[in-house]
Write an enzyme that holds these catalytic residues in place. Structure first.
Site, mmCIF file in Angstrom:
data_model
loop_
_atom_site.group_PDB
_atom_site.id
_atom_site.type_symbol
_atom_site.label_atom_id
_atom_site.label_comp_id
_atom_site.label_asym_id
_atom_site.label_seq_id
_atom_site.Cartn_x
_atom_site.Cartn_y
_atom_site.Cartn_z
ATOM 1 N N ASN A 9 1.328 -1.152 -0.219
ATOM 2 C CA ASN A 9 0.005 0.154 0.045
ATOM 3 C C ASN A 9 0.602 1.452 -0.309
ATOM 4 O O ASN A 9 1.640 1.744 0.662
ATOM 5 C CB ASN A 9 -1.269 -0.368 0.832
ATOM 6 C CG ASN A 9 -2.434 0.951 1.169
ATOM 7 O OD1 ASN A 9 -2.545 1.540 -0.190
ATOM 8 N ND2 ASN A 9 -2.755 1.062 2.280
ATOM 9 N N HIS A 68 -15.614 -2.805 9.086
ATOM 10 C CA HIS A 68 -15.005 -1.123 10.468
ATOM 11 C C HIS A 68 -16.007 -0.392 10.037
ATOM 12 O O HIS A 68 -16.535 0.207 9.488
ATOM 13 C CB HIS A 68 -13.552 -0.350 9.061
ATOM 14 C CG HIS A 68 -12.871 -1.420 8.552
ATOM 15 N ND1 HIS A 68 -11.850 -0.621 8.245
ATOM 16 C CD2 HIS A 68 -11.846 -2.279 9.718
ATOM 17 C CE1 HIS A 68 -10.171 -1.432 8.643
ATOM 18 N NE2 HIS A 68 -10.807 -2.832 8.972
ATOM 19 N N TYR A 78 -6.630 8.306 13.211
ATOM 20 C CA TYR A 78 -6.649 6.827 11.650
ATOM 21 C C TYR A 78 -8.312 6.111 12.088
ATOM 22 O O TYR A 78 -8.799 5.854 12.575
ATOM 23 C CB TYR A 78 -5.677 6.058 12.937
ATOM 24 C CG TYR A 78 -6.433 4.539 11.828
ATOM 25 C CD1 TYR A 78 -5.609 4.258 10.686
ATOM 26 C CD2 TYR A 78 -7.210 3.222 12.813
ATOM 27 C CE1 TYR A 78 -6.109 3.517 9.600
ATOM 28 C CE2 TYR A 78 -7.043 2.356 11.942
ATOM 29 C CZ TYR A 78 -6.536 2.145 10.843
ATOM 30 O OH TYR A 78 -6.734 0.730 10.551
ATOM 31 N N ASP A 95 -8.568 -0.672 16.976
ATOM 32 C CA ASP A 95 -7.368 -0.659 16.900
ATOM 33 C C ASP A 95 -6.546 0.647 17.488
ATOM 34 O O ASP A 95 -6.800 1.476 16.744
ATOM 35 C CB ASP A 95 -7.004 -0.062 14.776
ATOM 36 C CG ASP A 95 -6.042 -0.757 14.933
ATOM 37 O OD1 ASP A 95 -5.284 -0.700 15.252
ATOM 38 O OD2 ASP A 95 -6.035 -0.879 13.183
ATOM 39 N N HIS A 122 -3.600 1.858 16.661
ATOM 40 C CA HIS A 122 -2.732 1.830 14.976
ATOM 41 C C HIS A 122 -1.297 2.204 16.255
ATOM 42 O O HIS A 122 -1.182 3.649 15.704
ATOM 43 C CB HIS A 122 -3.527 2.788 14.434
ATOM 44 C CG HIS A 122 -3.256 2.867 13.192
ATOM 45 N ND1 HIS A 122 -2.473 3.664 12.577
ATOM 46 C CD2 HIS A 122 -3.539 1.969 12.280
ATOM 47 C CE1 HIS A 122 -2.033 2.487 10.716
ATOM 48 N NE2 HIS A 122 -3.392 2.070 10.991
ATOM 49 N N GLU A 127 -5.520 -4.367 19.298
ATOM 50 C CA GLU A 127 -4.746 -4.329 17.888
ATOM 51 C C GLU A 127 -3.893 -2.933 18.292
ATOM 52 O O GLU A 127 -3.798 -1.526 18.286
ATOM 53 C CB GLU A 127 -5.450 -3.925 15.981
ATOM 54 C CG GLU A 127 -4.540 -4.479 15.475
ATOM 55 C CD GLU A 127 -5.085 -3.775 13.800
ATOM 56 O OE1 GLU A 127 -6.554 -4.271 14.273
ATOM 57 O OE2 GLU A 127 -4.756 -3.884 13.020
ATOM 58 N N GLU A 179 0.438 -6.626 11.297
ATOM 59 C CA GLU A 179 0.604 -6.337 10.173
ATOM 60 C C GLU A 179 1.389 -6.214 9.170
ATOM 61 O O GLU A 179 1.471 -5.653 8.207
ATOM 62 C CB GLU A 179 -1.081 -5.092 9.741
ATOM 63 C CG GLU A 179 -0.796 -4.347 10.683
ATOM 64 C CD GLU A 179 -2.220 -3.119 10.665
ATOM 65 O OE1 GLU A 179 -3.742 -3.507 10.865
ATOM 66 O OE2 GLU A 179 -1.987 -2.146 9.859
ATOM 67 N N ARG A 235 -1.517 -10.833 12.665
ATOM 68 C CA ARG A 235 -2.365 -10.357 11.998
ATOM 69 C C ARG A 235 -1.825 -10.434 10.386
ATOM 70 O O ARG A 235 -1.431 -9.370 9.358
ATOM 71 C CB ARG A 235 -2.410 -8.765 12.280
ATOM 72 C CG ARG A 235 -2.909 -8.375 13.772
ATOM 73 C CD ARG A 235 -4.525 -8.680 12.938
ATOM 74 N NE ARG A 235 -5.094 -6.959 12.472
ATOM 75 C CZ ARG A 235 -5.800 -6.887 11.404
ATOM 76 N NH1 ARG A 235 -6.311 -7.583 11.096
ATOM 77 N NH2 ARG A 235 -5.740 -5.369 11.168
ATOM 78 N N HIS A 282 -4.428 -9.664 7.953
ATOM 79 C CA HIS A 282 -4.727 -8.410 7.454
ATOM 80 C C HIS A 282 -5.442 -8.071 6.084
ATOM 81 O O HIS A 282 -5.651 -8.490 5.607
ATOM 82 C CB HIS A 282 -3.158 -6.797 7.348
ATOM 83 C CG HIS A 282 -3.457 -5.591 6.687
ATOM 84 N ND1 HIS A 282 -2.729 -5.418 6.216
ATOM 85 C CD2 HIS A 282 -3.751 -4.715 7.620
ATOM 86 C CE1 HIS A 282 -3.401 -4.092 6.089
ATOM 87 N NE2 HIS A 282 -3.810 -3.666 6.970
ATOM 88 N N GLU A 328 -9.996 -9.281 8.892
ATOM 89 C CA GLU A 328 -10.572 -8.284 8.027
ATOM 90 C C GLU A 328 -11.265 -8.682 6.483
ATOM 91 O O GLU A 328 -10.598 -8.784 5.913
ATOM 92 C CB GLU A 328 -9.378 -7.519 8.769
ATOM 93 C CG GLU A 328 -9.851 -5.399 8.027
ATOM 94 C CD GLU A 328 -8.593 -5.292 8.508
ATOM 95 O OE1 GLU A 328 -7.581 -5.165 8.197
ATOM 96 O OE2 GLU A 328 -8.724 -4.074 9.116
HETATM 97 O O1 KDG Z 1 -1.494 0.469 4.466
HETATM 98 C C1 KDG Z 1 -1.958 0.825 6.450
HETATM 99 C C2 KDG Z 1 -2.936 0.292 6.250
HETATM 100 O O2 KDG Z 1 -3.529 -0.864 5.893
HETATM 101 C C3 KDG Z 1 -3.626 -0.008 7.690
HETATM 102 O O3 KDG Z 1 -3.310 1.464 8.477
HETATM 103 C C4 KDG Z 1 -4.640 -0.658 8.093
HETATM 104 O O4 KDG Z 1 -4.422 -1.260 10.625
HETATM 105 C C5 KDG Z 1 -5.012 -1.387 9.441
HETATM 106 C C6 KDG Z 1 -6.150 -2.088 9.781
HETATM 107 O O5 KDG Z 1 -6.178 -2.554 10.793
HETATM 108 O O6 KDG Z 1 -6.508 -2.620 8.621
HETATM 109 MG MG MG Z 2 -4.306 -2.523 12.150
#
Ligand code: KDG
Ligand code: MG
Length: 408
Positions: free
Chosen positions: A37, A122, A160, A215, A217, A241, A267, A288, A317, A344
Site C-alpha cells: 500500500n 470497520h 486513524y 485498533d 494503530h 490491535e 500487520e 495479523r 490483515h 478483516e
Molecule cells: O496500509 C496501512 C493500512 O492498511 C493500515 O493502516 C490498516 O491498520 C490497518 C488495519 O487494521 O486495517
Molecule cells: Mg491495523
C-alpha cells in the site's frame, strides 16, 4: 513443466493493485498480489528487474524451492518490498499447483475446518452517535464482529480510520491520495480519556454477543498501552490491535503483565523472524500478517503453524489495499487453519473490482465462503486492468500538538 513468461500490472478501481500473472508451457497460469500500500511500484520493479528474469525456465511446481531461491538467495532479504514480491510469486505458484491438481487450495492444505469464516467490518464515526449508527448498520448486514474507531472530542484533526465530518460512516476508505502526506494531529490524553468510555458504551448498547475490536494503530507508549489494556478489560474486547509501534517487542511483556485483554499484532510484520519469539512466549493472541507483505502462502502458513502451537489464532490483515487475489489466498488459509480466529474484510466490493477479479467466493452474513474452483479461484481481466493508471499515494503522518512527529 516450465514458466515461460510473467507480467505485472499496476492499477485498479480506486487502488493501485499490483497483479502478477505467471504463464507456463502447459497453458496454465497463476495470479499473485504484490500490492504494498502506497509503495506499489517498488515490489513491481523488484519483480520486473530481478525476479521475473530468474523465474523464466523454472518448474512452477517447485514452489518451496523457488521461495527459498529468492529468499535465501537474496543477500539483502526480508522487508516489505522483497516479501511482497516473493509473496506474489508464491501465490501464483500455489494457484498453478491447485489448477494442476484440479483442487481448491484449501484441499491442498488439509481440507476445510469450517464452512463460513468469521469476518469483521470497520465501523466508524466522527462522534459516538455516528459510530453507533455505523455499528447498527453492520449488525443489520449480518456481521457478528465489528472494529470500532471513533472521533475524539477536542482532537485537533480526525485520526486513524475516522472521518472528519459527521454522516460519513459507510465503508469509509482512508484517502491516501497525493505523494505529499496529509498531517493528522494527535493528543494521547484526549484519546485515553475518551476511548475506554466509548468502548464501554458500545458494549452496553449492543450486548455481550457482539465481538468488538479496536485498533490503536501504534499510538501509545508502553506504559500508556498497559494502562489502556487494563482499563478496557471489563469491556471484553475481542481484540485490542497494535497498541504500540512494532519495533520494541518487549512492550508486549509489560502489557501482558497488567491485563488479559486479547492483543492483536503483526500487520507490519514481514517474516516469521519478526514474531517467532513473541509467539513462543505467548505474548499476544492474534497474528495479523498478510500473505501479501509476509512472503505469500508458503511463509504465512509456517507462521500460522507456529502460532497454533502457542494458542495464537489468525486475524489476517484485510485492508482495502489487498486485491481479491491475496484475499482469496487468505480465504483458503482461513478455511483450513485449525487456529483460525477472524478475517478483516474490506475489499472494495464494487462492480468494477468484481469485474476485474471475477470469482465465486462469497461473503454473506458476516461470513466468508471460499469457492471450490481450482487454485485460488480468482481470475483477472487483463484488458480491463489496462484502463487504470498508477496514482501515487502516501499514508498520513502524525504529529503531536507541539509538532513532534508521531506514529501513524
Ligand atoms: O496500509 C496501512 C493500512 O492498511 C493500515 O493502516 C490498516 O491498520 C490497518 C488495519 O487494521 O486495517
Ligand atoms: Mg491495523
Amino acid at each position: 513443466m516450465k514458466i515461460t513468461d510473467a507480467k505485472i500490472f499496476v492499477g485498479g478501481p480506486g487502488k493501485n493493485y499490483v497483479t502478477l500473472k505467471i504463464m507456463t508451457d502447459q497453458g496454465i497460469y497463476g495470479l499473485g498480489d504484490a500490492t504494498l500500500n502506497n509503495r506499489e511500484t517498488l515490489p513491481a520493479i523488484y519483480l520486473q528487474d530481478y525476479l521475473i528474469p530468474n523465474l523464466i525456465g523454472m518448474d512452477p511446481r517447485n514452489s518451496e524451492d523457488i521461495w527459498q531461491f529468492f529468499y535465501r538467495g537474496a543477500y539483502f532479504r526480508r522487508g516489505p518490498i522483497a516479501m511482497a514480491a516473493f509473496g506474489a510469486i508464491d501465490m501464483a505458484l500455489w494457484d498453478i499447483k491447485g489448477k494442476l491438481a484440479n483442487m481448491p487450495l484449501y484441499q491442498l492444505f488439509g481440507g476445510k475446518s469450517r464452512e463460513g469464516a468469521l469476518t469483521y467490518a470497520h465501523a466508524t464515526g466522527a462522534d459516538l452517535p455516528d459510530l453507533i449508527d455505523s455499528v447498527t448498520r453492520y449488525i443489520a448486514q449480518g456481521y457478528k464482529a465489528v472494529r470500532v474507531q471513533c472521533g475524539i472530542p477536542g482532537m485537533p484533526t480526525a485520526s486513524y480510520a475516522v472521518p472528519d465530518q459527521k454522516g460519513l460512516t459507510d465503508d469509509l476508505i482512508t484517502d491516501f491520495s497525493g505523494i505529499r502526506p496529509k498531517t493528522e494531529v494527535w493528543n494521547t490524553d484526549l484519546y485515553t480519556r475518551f476511548m475506554p468510555q466509548a468502548l464501554a458504551e458500545i458494549r452496553d448498547r449492543f450486548g455481550p454477543e457482539l465481538k468488538i475490536l479496536h485498533d490503536v494503530h501504534h499510538r501509545l507508549t508502553p506504559r500508556e498501552a498497559a494502562q489502556f489494556a487494563k482499563e478496557v478489560e471489563p469491556i471484553g474486547l475481542y481484540w485490542l490491535e497494535d497498541p504500540t509501534p512494532a519495533e520494541d517487542q518487549n512492550v508486549l511483556r509489560l502489557i501482558r503483565k497488567h491485563s488479559t485483554t486479547p492483543i492483536a499484532v503483526g500487520e507490519v510484520f514481514n517474516s516469521i523472524w519478526d514474531c517467532n519469539r513473541l509467539i513462543e512466549e505467548e505474548l499476544f493472541d492474534f497474528i495479523r500478517v498478510a500473505v501479501t507483505y509476509a512472503g505469500g502462502i508458503t511463509h504465512v502458513k509456517r507462521i500460522v503453524d507456529l502460532a497454533g502451537l502457542h494458542n495464537i489464532r489468525t486475524g489476517f490483515h484485510g485492508a482495502p489495499s489487498h486485491s481479491p487475489i491475496s484475499m482469496a489466498a487468505q480465504a483458503h488459509l482461513n478455511a483450513w487453519a485449525p487456529n483460525f480466529g477472524i478475517q478483516e474484510y474490506l475489499v472494495l466490493g464494487t462492480q468494477e473490482c468484481d469485474e476485474m477479479f471475477p470469482s465465486e467466493h462469497r461473503h454473506e452474513d458476516g461470513l466468508f465462503f471460499v469457492s471450490d474452483a481450482p487454485g485460488l479461484g480468482v481470475d483477472f481481466n487483463e484488458e480491463m486492468a489496462k484502463r487504470y493508471d498508477y496514482a501515487p499515494g502516501s499514508h498520513p503522518v502524525v504529529r503531536l500538538e507541539d509538532g513532534t512527529l508521531w506514529n501513524y
